[in-house]
Enzyme design. Structure first.
Site, PDB file in Angstrom:
ATOM      1  N   ARG A   1      -1.319   9.485  13.027  1.00 29.10           N
ATOM      2  CA  ARG A   1      -0.253   8.783  12.312  1.00 29.10           C
ATOM      3  C   ARG A   1       0.222   9.496  11.052  1.00 29.10           C
ATOM      4  O   ARG A   1      -0.281  10.543  10.693  1.00 29.10           O
ATOM      5  CB  ARG A   1      -0.693   7.367  11.952  1.00 29.10           C
ATOM      6  CG  ARG A   1      -1.944   7.276  11.129  1.00 29.10           C
ATOM      7  CD  ARG A   1      -2.250   5.804  10.772  1.00 29.10           C
ATOM      8  NE  ARG A   1      -3.552   5.662  10.209  1.00 29.10           N
ATOM      9  CZ  ARG A   1      -4.665   5.361  10.870  1.00 29.10           C
ATOM     10  NH1 ARG A   1      -4.611   5.146  12.163  1.00 29.10           N
ATOM     11  NH2 ARG A   1      -5.828   5.269  10.249  1.00 29.10           N
ATOM     12  N   ASP A   2       1.183   8.857  10.405  1.00 33.46           N
ATOM     13  CA  ASP A   2       1.690   9.220   9.073  1.00 33.46           C
ATOM     14  C   ASP A   2       2.453  10.546   9.054  1.00 33.46           C
ATOM     15  O   ASP A   2       2.069  11.507   8.362  1.00 33.46           O
ATOM     16  CB  ASP A   2       0.548   9.260   8.038  1.00 33.46           C
ATOM     17  CG  ASP A   2      -0.295   7.995   8.052  1.00 33.46           C
ATOM     18  OD1 ASP A   2       0.227   6.948   8.475  1.00 33.46           O
ATOM     19  OD2 ASP A   2      -1.474   8.041   7.642  1.00 33.46           O
TER      20      ASP A   2
ATOM     21  N   ASN B   1       0.845  -1.205   0.000  1.00 30.47           N
ATOM     22  CA  ASN B   1       0.000   0.000   0.000  1.00 30.47           C
ATOM     23  C   ASN B   1       0.876   1.248   0.000  1.00 30.47           C
ATOM     24  O   ASN B   1       1.810   1.286  -0.815  1.00 30.47           O
ATOM     25  CB  ASN B   1      -1.138  -0.039   1.027  1.00 30.47           C
ATOM     26  CG  ASN B   1      -0.767  -0.136   2.470  1.00 30.47           C
ATOM     27  OD1 ASN B   1      -0.133  -1.082   2.897  1.00 30.47           O
ATOM     28  ND2 ASN B   1      -1.178   0.817   3.264  1.00 30.47           N
ATOM     29  N   ASP B   2       0.606   2.222   0.799  1.00 32.37           N
ATOM     30  CA  ASP B   2       1.158   3.577   0.635  1.00 32.37           C
ATOM     31  C   ASP B   2       2.639   3.667   0.243  1.00 32.37           C
ATOM     32  O   ASP B   2       3.479   2.956   0.804  1.00 32.37           O
ATOM     33  CB  ASP B   2       1.059   4.349   1.962  1.00 32.37           C
ATOM     34  CG  ASP B   2      -0.274   4.201   2.635  1.00 32.37           C
ATOM     35  OD1 ASP B   2      -1.175   3.566   2.090  1.00 32.37           O
ATOM     36  OD2 ASP B   2      -0.402   4.727   3.747  1.00 32.37           O
TER      37      ASP B   2
ATOM     38  N   SER C   1       2.933   4.182   7.843  1.00 31.88           N
ATOM     39  CA  SER C   1       3.436   5.152   6.865  1.00 31.88           C
ATOM     40  C   SER C   1       4.223   6.309   7.461  1.00 31.88           C
ATOM     41  O   SER C   1       4.026   6.693   8.619  1.00 31.88           O
ATOM     42  CB  SER C   1       2.271   5.706   6.059  1.00 31.88           C
ATOM     43  OG  SER C   1       1.853   4.720   5.156  1.00 31.88           O
TER      44      SER C   1
HETATM   45  C1  FRU Z   1      -3.248   4.627   4.561  1.00 32.55           C
HETATM   46  C2  FRU Z   1      -2.874   3.945   5.861  1.00 32.55           C
HETATM   47  C3  FRU Z   1      -2.070   4.856   6.765  1.00 32.55           C
HETATM   48  C4  FRU Z   1      -1.309   3.893   7.616  1.00 32.55           C
HETATM   49  C5  FRU Z   1      -1.004   2.786   6.634  1.00 32.55           C
HETATM   50  C6  FRU Z   1      -0.951   1.405   7.213  1.00 32.55           C
HETATM   51  O1  FRU Z   1      -3.502   3.710   3.539  1.00 32.55           O
HETATM   52  O2  FRU Z   1      -4.034   3.475   6.543  1.00 32.55           O
HETATM   53  O3  FRU Z   1      -2.832   5.774   7.508  1.00 32.55           O
HETATM   54  O4  FRU Z   1      -0.152   4.438   8.155  1.00 32.55           O
HETATM   55  O5  FRU Z   1      -2.020   2.842   5.643  1.00 32.55           O
HETATM   56  O6  FRU Z   1      -0.561   0.486   6.244  1.00 32.55           O
END
Ligand code: FRU
Length: 501
Positions: free
Chosen positions: A172-173, A44-45, A105
């Site tokens: 987060r992030d 993912n991200d 992330s």
């Molecule tokens: C976005 C997310 C982020 C998180 C990550 C976990 O797609 O939900 O907020 O850090 O993916 O994989």
């Protein structure tokens, strides 16, 4: 390296080595040609995007053990040209008490030949919790990478008890950058009242952080804002973020989760306003994009070409992997909007271009990896000048093209809208695997640039003012030798290139 890191490394190495065919695509029609995908398992991200010592780094949320997602690591790709990417293994493992349920992330800050990798350490406490308002930690942590790729010990920077009291556990992030000699960090958050917002921190040493501001929309806009990103683009301050919980409004916000940007007016550390939210991408598969500035000063965006919790599918799961990234896109800001263009380097992939004037229905076969550029202005001019075509209509009155019998791209001039729709192929099958239709308002269609890959498509309209990204799965079970592109309606000058790495 602690004992847990060693075990996790052995475990993930074994999974990657057990699936060598995933790296070659043998027996899998949907391995991509020039889009970044996971070696095996789930992606993912995009994380930690940066350029360090001439090398571009693309980290990503990675679960090698399960194509439907599991414990998250940071996988790592590198490139010197933004087109060919080399997988170098896992960079960050969930191996500390504060990140043991996922290295979530984050971003990279490059300084003095080092990349400072800020990320979220996810922890789910064991017990009877809802994991939204209790039972979860979203820790902000840092790992430092040298130019040679060596990553030092991690440091815990902020815990949930350090965040404002009115927030839920969902914080987060981190995205970190330097501006006017100071370090800044934005974090995405959900309040206890289910309002999405962004925290703004600052620091003078990259390690100790002070909360300066909380950014929100005037009217509530979703319950959680993920993956915030702040940058200056052609003089404008932009806040990008991925809100969850925004209700669909007509043709807008049609996906389950959104990604877009607002112009920020005022001082982001004090009094300021977030203007209109624009969606970055109108397709089915786009989320959690991140930008970075490379040494040439370009602002480059890479998005996750995927979507969580949606009701459409990706049949690559049966081949042991799922999802990919968009190509890197250069961003420019003009007349209040962001324009996205595939980075210029991608033009190096173009082989043997062919240009034709499309004046009537036409069907062509193109390579599984191809680029098409349709200029709707030109043909009208050409025909008018030559005086040969009496019934030439104003540029792009209507346009309809069908890809692989099932994906329909069309422009409706009376509605002033562009649609991407998957329909059943009259010969059977639907390459959208549950994807239906998405639309955008567009006053006029001037040009359309399409990046086609075996199982991915990116459509750029009017020099990148609007973009549609989607996965698509033609010819299940067979090796894909070509895409069929049928122009049913519309006139324009079309150029087609085969793309080759
Ligand atoms: C976005 C997310 C982020 C998180 C990550 C976990 O797609 O939900 O907020 O850090 O993916 O994989």
């Amino acid at each position: 390296m602690n004992a847990l890191t060693r075990e996790l490394r052995m475990f993930s190495d074994a999974i990657e080595q057990k699936n060598p065919e995933k790296n070659t695509g043998a027996g899998d029609p949907w391995r991509l040609s020039y889009h970044v995908m996971p070696p095996v398992g789930w992606l993912n991200d995009p994380n930690g995007l940066c350029q360090l010592g001439g090398v571009y780094h693309l980290f990503f949320q990675y679960s090698p053990s399960n194509p439907c997602g599991a414990l998250k690591y940071w996988g790592h790709y590198v490139s010197t040209d933004l087109i060919s990417w080399e997988y170098t293994g896992i960079a960050l493992y969930p191996d500390m008490p504060y990140d043991c349920h996922g290295v979530y992330s984050g971003s990279a800050l490059v300084e003095n030949d080092k990349a400072y990798l800020y990320y979220t350490g996810n922890v789910k406490l064991s017990g009877d919790y809802d994991y939204i308002y209790n039972g979860r930690e979203g820790n902000t942590a840092l790992a430092v990478m040298d130019k040679d790729g060596t990553i030092s010990e991690k440091t815990l920077l902020l815990k949930n008890t350090d965040y404002p009291k009115h927030l839920s556990c969902h914080v987060r992030d981190p995205k970190v950058w330097k501006e006017n000699g100071r370090y800044y960090m934005v974090l995405g958050a959900r309040t206890l009242e289910d309002k999405g917002c962004v925290l703004v921190y600052d620091s003078d040493d990259k390690y100790s952080w002070t909360l300066e501001n909380i950014l929100e929309k005037e009217k509530p806009f979703g319950y959680m804002w993920e993956c915030p990103d702040m940058f200056v683009l052609d003089g404008a301050h932009i806040l990008g973020f991925s809100p969850q919980g925004v209700d669909q409004e007509g043709i807008n916000y049609a996906n389950i989760y959104q990604s877009g940007y607002c112009v920020l007016e005022g001082d982001f550390t004090g009094a300021c306003e977030l203007k209109t939210f624009f969606e970055y991408d109108r397709g089915f598969d786009f989320y959690a994009p991140q930008t970075f500035e490379d040494v040439s000063g370009r602002r480059i965006l890479i998005g996750w070409m995927g979507m969580a919790d949606c009701d459409y599918a990706n049949p690559t799961v049966a081949h042991g992997w799922q999802h990919c990234m968009t190509v890197p896109r250069e961003l420019r800001f003009k007349d209040g909007r962001i324009y996205q263009t595939p980075v210029q380097e991608l033009e190096k992939l173009r082989q043997s271009g062919q240009t034709v004037n499309v004046k009537k229905a036409l069907t062509i076969k193109v390579n599984p990896a191809s680029e098409l550029y349709m200029d709707f202005g030109k043909v009208t001019e050409i025909c008018k000048e030559a005086g040969t075509d009496a019934d030439v209509k104003p540029s792009c009155e209507a346009m309809k093209m069908v890809i692989d019998g099932s994906l329909i791209l069309s422009y409706n001039s009376s509605e002033q809208s562009f649609t991407m729709a998957f329909e059943d192929d009259p010969n059977g099958g639907n390459i959208g695997y549950g994807r239906t239709s998405r639309k955008v308002s567009l006053e006029r269609l001037k040009n359309m640039r399409i990046l086609l890959d075996t199982s991915a498509i990116e459509v750029y309209l009017n020099d990148g003012l609007e973009v549609f990204s989607s996965r698509m799965y033609p010819q299940a079970g067979q090796t894909l030798s070509a895409h069929t592109v049928a122009f049913v309606d519309g006139r324009g000058e079309l150029t087609v290139w085969k793309l080759e790495l």
